[in-house]
Design an enzyme around this catalytic site. Sequence first.
Site, mmCIF file in Angstrom:
data_model
loop_
_atom_site.group_PDB
_atom_site.id
_atom_site.type_symbol
_atom_site.label_atom_id
_atom_site.label_comp_id
_atom_site.label_asym_id
_atom_site.label_seq_id
_atom_site.Cartn_x
_atom_site.Cartn_y
_atom_site.Cartn_z
ATOM 1 N N TYR A 214 0.816 -1.221 0.000
ATOM 2 C CA TYR A 214 0.000 0.000 0.000
ATOM 3 C C TYR A 214 0.848 1.270 0.000
ATOM 4 O O TYR A 214 0.466 2.279 -0.570
ATOM 5 C CB TYR A 214 -0.896 0.030 1.243
ATOM 6 C CG TYR A 214 -2.036 -0.949 1.208
ATOM 7 C CD1 TYR A 214 -3.192 -0.672 0.487
ATOM 8 C CD2 TYR A 214 -1.977 -2.148 1.912
ATOM 9 C CE1 TYR A 214 -4.254 -1.560 0.460
ATOM 10 C CE2 TYR A 214 -3.036 -3.041 1.896
ATOM 11 C CZ TYR A 214 -4.175 -2.748 1.168
ATOM 12 O OH TYR A 214 -5.222 -3.625 1.143
ATOM 13 N N SER B 127 -1.762 -5.817 -7.491
ATOM 14 C CA SER B 127 -1.898 -4.857 -6.400
ATOM 15 C C SER B 127 -2.459 -5.564 -5.181
ATOM 16 O O SER B 127 -3.129 -6.600 -5.283
ATOM 17 C CB SER B 127 -2.856 -3.736 -6.797
ATOM 18 O OG SER B 127 -4.191 -4.205 -6.831
ATOM 19 N N ASP B 128 -2.183 -5.014 -3.997
ATOM 20 C CA ASP B 128 -2.973 -5.402 -2.847
ATOM 21 C C ASP B 128 -4.363 -4.806 -3.051
ATOM 22 O O ASP B 128 -4.579 -3.958 -3.910
ATOM 23 C CB ASP B 128 -2.331 -4.897 -1.557
ATOM 24 C CG ASP B 128 -2.729 -5.715 -0.339
ATOM 25 O OD1 ASP B 128 -3.773 -6.396 -0.396
ATOM 26 O OD2 ASP B 128 -2.007 -5.678 0.672
ATOM 27 N N TRP B 129 -5.307 -5.237 -2.234
ATOM 28 C CA TRP B 129 -6.690 -4.820 -2.424
ATOM 29 C C TRP B 129 -6.823 -3.315 -2.164
ATOM 30 O O TRP B 129 -6.501 -2.822 -1.084
ATOM 31 C CB TRP B 129 -7.597 -5.617 -1.507
ATOM 32 C CG TRP B 129 -8.095 -6.907 -2.088
ATOM 33 C CD1 TRP B 129 -9.389 -7.338 -2.093
ATOM 34 C CD2 TRP B 129 -7.356 -7.940 -2.755
ATOM 35 N NE1 TRP B 129 -9.493 -8.553 -2.727
ATOM 36 C CE2 TRP B 129 -8.258 -8.950 -3.145
ATOM 37 C CE3 TRP B 129 -6.008 -8.097 -3.087
ATOM 38 C CZ2 TRP B 129 -7.867 -10.093 -3.833
ATOM 39 C CZ3 TRP B 129 -5.609 -9.249 -3.748
ATOM 40 C CH2 TRP B 129 -6.537 -10.228 -4.126
ATOM 41 N N SER C 292 -5.070 -0.888 -3.508
ATOM 42 C CA SER C 292 -3.779 -0.210 -3.342
ATOM 43 C C SER C 292 -3.278 0.415 -4.643
ATOM 44 O O SER C 292 -2.086 0.667 -4.787
ATOM 45 C CB SER C 292 -2.719 -1.187 -2.809
ATOM 46 O OG SER C 292 -2.329 -2.121 -3.793
#
Length: 854
Positions: A229, A260-262, A264
Site C-alpha cells: 500500500y 496490487s494489494d486490495w 492499493s
Amino acid sequence: MKKQSSRFISLITPAGVVSLVALLLVGSIVLRAQAPVADSPAIEAKAHELLSKLTLEQKIKLIGGVDDMFTFAMPNIGLPRIKMSDGPEGVRTWGPTTAYPAGAALAATWDTAMARKIGEGLGRDARARSVHILLGPGVNISRTPLAGRNFEYFSEDPYLNGQLASNYIQGVQSQGVVATVKHYAANNQEYNRHNVDSIVSERVLRAIYLPAFAAAVKEGHVDAVMNSYNLLNGSHATQNEFLNLKVLKGEWGFQGILMSDWESTYDTVGAANNGLDFEMPNGRFMNATGLLPAIKAGTVKESTIDDKVLRLLRVVLRYGYMDHDQFDPADSTYSVADRATALEGALESITLLKNEGGVLPLDAKKIKTIAVIGPDAYPAVPGGGGSSQADAFEPVSLLTGIANREPNLHVLYSRGLPNMSEIFSRTYWEGNAVHAAVFPSKDFTGKAEESDQWNLSMWKEEMWGPEDTHPRSIRYTGTYKAKTTGKYLLLAASSGGDAWKVIIDGKQILGHVRSEGQVPQSVTLEPTAGQTLNVQVDYLPFTAGIRLGVGIMPEVDIIYPDVKQMAAAADVVVVSVGFNPATEGEGYDRTFNLPWGQDALVEAVIAANPHVIVAYTGGVSADVHRWIDKVPAFLATYYPGQEGGPAFADILFGHHNPEGKLPVTFDRSWHESASSAFYYPTPGEDYMLHVTEVDGKSHDEVIQKVHYDDGLMVGYRYWTTTGKHPLYPFGFGLSYTKFEFSNLKAPSLSLTAFPVEVSFDVKNTGAVAGAEVAQLYVSDPSAKAQRPERELKGFEKVRLAPGETKHVVLKLDARAFSYWDETAHKWTIDPGKFVIHVGDSSENTPLSGEITLK
C-alpha cells in the site's frame, strides 16, 4: 523465462520430443493439477495465439479482478475464471481450513524443510477448494515490534526470510497452485499504510528490505508478486518504476504476475506504465474508462497492456489451468495429514526463553493439580487478525491441550480478566454522571447539545462503517475519585477510523489519531487515596454511531476472585497472556505493552503461587519487565496454528524437547528497540498528494514521510554492533539438553573463488534427544563502508540423539561477503579479512575463524 528455468527437471530428449511434450502440456489433454512446467516456445506461441483473439476491451478487462477474488473468464479463448484465496496461514477465504503456524512461528522453526512441508499442505488445501492463486507468503522485515502484521511475516533478518520463503513457495507451487510473495516493498508498519512514504536509501533497501523478495523470485521461482500500500521514496509501490520495472522485472527477470494489494492502486497511467499487471479486487483505475483514452492519446501503449495479459496467460499455461478443473475429488477438504503437519510445525516453533532451575519439563507423576489462567488459555488463538486469519476446523487451546495430554491431572481454569465492556460499565464516576457536549463541527466549536450519561460504555468492535457526512465532535467530561492508594487501570477503546484523546488534569494520557484501524489502549495510573482525577475525552467519530469506551478501575478489582484461589490450590500455574486477533492484526499497529490488565494478572498469580510458567502469544516481542524476573519459566508460542494446545502440552511435560529459536530480538522496552526512534512520521514533513479517480473526481491525500534512518541497524545488527544487550537475542532458544560446538574449519588461505566452504561439529552433550540450530554470521572488519558487526549468512537445523555428533558443512556464496555500493550501483566485496562466527544465537557464537578474500 530463462532466469527461472532451473526449477524444472531437464528433459534430456531429442528436440522434437521436447517440443511434443511442451505442446501436449498446453494442448487439449485433460490433466490433473500439476507443478508448473518450464516456459517454452510452445507456451509462448500459445500465449500469443490466445492474445490475438482478444479485443483491446477484453484485454483491459482481464487486468482487473472481479467478485473480490477472481479474474474474468474469457470463454472465447477457453480461459476460466482464476480463483484466489487469502493466506498465508491457511486457505482462509473459502470456509474452514487447516490453520498452520503463522509466519513468525514458522520462522522460529529455522527449518527450511518445514517451510516447504507447510507450503505443500497449503497447496493441497488450496487445490481442494479449487483455488489457483494463494496470497502468501508475506516476507516484510519485522523492523519494530509494533507493526500489526509482523506475526504474518517471518523475521527481522532478510537471509532467514528468503530461505524460508523460497522453500514455502516451492512447496505451494509443487501442488499446482501459484504462490504470491508480498508486500513489495518497505511495508513495515500498518498505521496509515495507504499514506506512509517510506524514505529508504538504495543500500538499505538492497541489504535489508529487498533480499527476501529476490530470493522468492530467483530461488523460489514465485509466479505472483503483490505490491504494498505504501509509497517508497515518493511513489506508491503499485506505480514505482524502481521497484517494479528496474529491479523486479529487470534485474531479477521476474516473468510472473505483479498484482496490487486490495485497493492499493492510485493512478491509472502511473500503474499501467510502471509495471502493475493486475489490479485487485477490481479494475478501479486500470479499466476501459481510464485506459482506452490513455491508449488513444498515446500515454499508454497497447503493447504495455499486451505484456500484462501475456504474463497472466503464461502463468495459466504453465500450470495447465485451461486443461483441467482445479478441483480434484482426490484432495481432502479436511486433511488429517495436514493437521499432523500443523502440529509438527507448532512443536518446532515454540521457544523456551527462561527455565530457571530446570523447572521444565514438568513431571506429571509428581503433580496433582495444575491451574491454567489467562485470556489466551481458552479459546484457542491460532493466528492474528486480518486477511490471514484462518477459520480452523478444530483449533485446540492451551487449556484443552494440557487436559487432553495428561488426563489424570486436576485442571483448573479461569480467564482471569473481564471483557472490556465490564470495565467501561463498572467505572463509577463522581455523581454517577459523565457530561456530554456534542458540537456541530469537527473542532469542538459551535453551539453544543449537552446531556449527562451514566458512563462511557458505548464501545463496539466494528472495523468498518460508512463515513458520517454530518460534522460532529463530542467532548465528555467527568471526575473519578480514587478510594485507595495504588495502581489503577485507565482503559480506552474505539473502532475503525474514530479519533480520540483522554486528558487527565489537563495532560493527554492516551489518544488515537484517525487511521484505518486501532486497538484498545491502556496505562497504569497511581493516584493516592481520595485524589480526584478530572477526565476529559475528546472524540471524533468516523461513522454515525458512537463506538467509544473509557474506564478507570483499581488493578486489584479487575482480577477475577477465583484467580488467587485457584493459583494457591495448584501445584503449578500456567498463565497464558499476550495478543489475539483483536489486538494484533491487519490495518492497525499493536502496542508494545501487553494488552490491558495482563501484567496485573501475572503479578496476582505470582503472589498466590511462585511456581508460575508464562506462555506468551504474539508475533514479536512485548514488554514483560513487570514480572519476568519473578517467574521461573517463560515460553513464546507466537501464533501456533490450530495445534498450538497439543504442541504446548507436549513441550510442557517433556514429550517433545523445545527447539524454537527467536526470529526477532526480544526487546526490554519500546525505547530500547533499535528502530523506535525512526518508526513514526517526521513532524513537519507531511505533503499533499492529488488523486484523480477515473470518473474525474479528485481529492487530496496527506502523505507522511517515515525516514528509515536506522539504516542497516535493524534488530540484532544494532545490538551486536553497539555491544548492548536486549532481553533475549535473535536466534536464542533453550532446550532440555545441551549442545557443544567445535572443530570450526574455514579456508585459511586467500581466496578468489566461491562458494566458500565452512564446516564444524555440533554435539548433544545432554541426556535427551534434541534439535539445535547452528547459525553462521559473517563480519567484515576491513570494509571501507560501514557495515553491521555481524550478519546471518547461513544456518542449519541439526537433530541429535544424546551423545551424538554431527558434522555440518555450510557454503557461502559471494553475496555472503558483499555490500551494496551506492556509488558503483553494484554488490561489492572489499578485499581483506572476514570473520566467521558460529553458535546458537546472534550473541552466543563460541566458534570464530578468519578468512581472507582477494
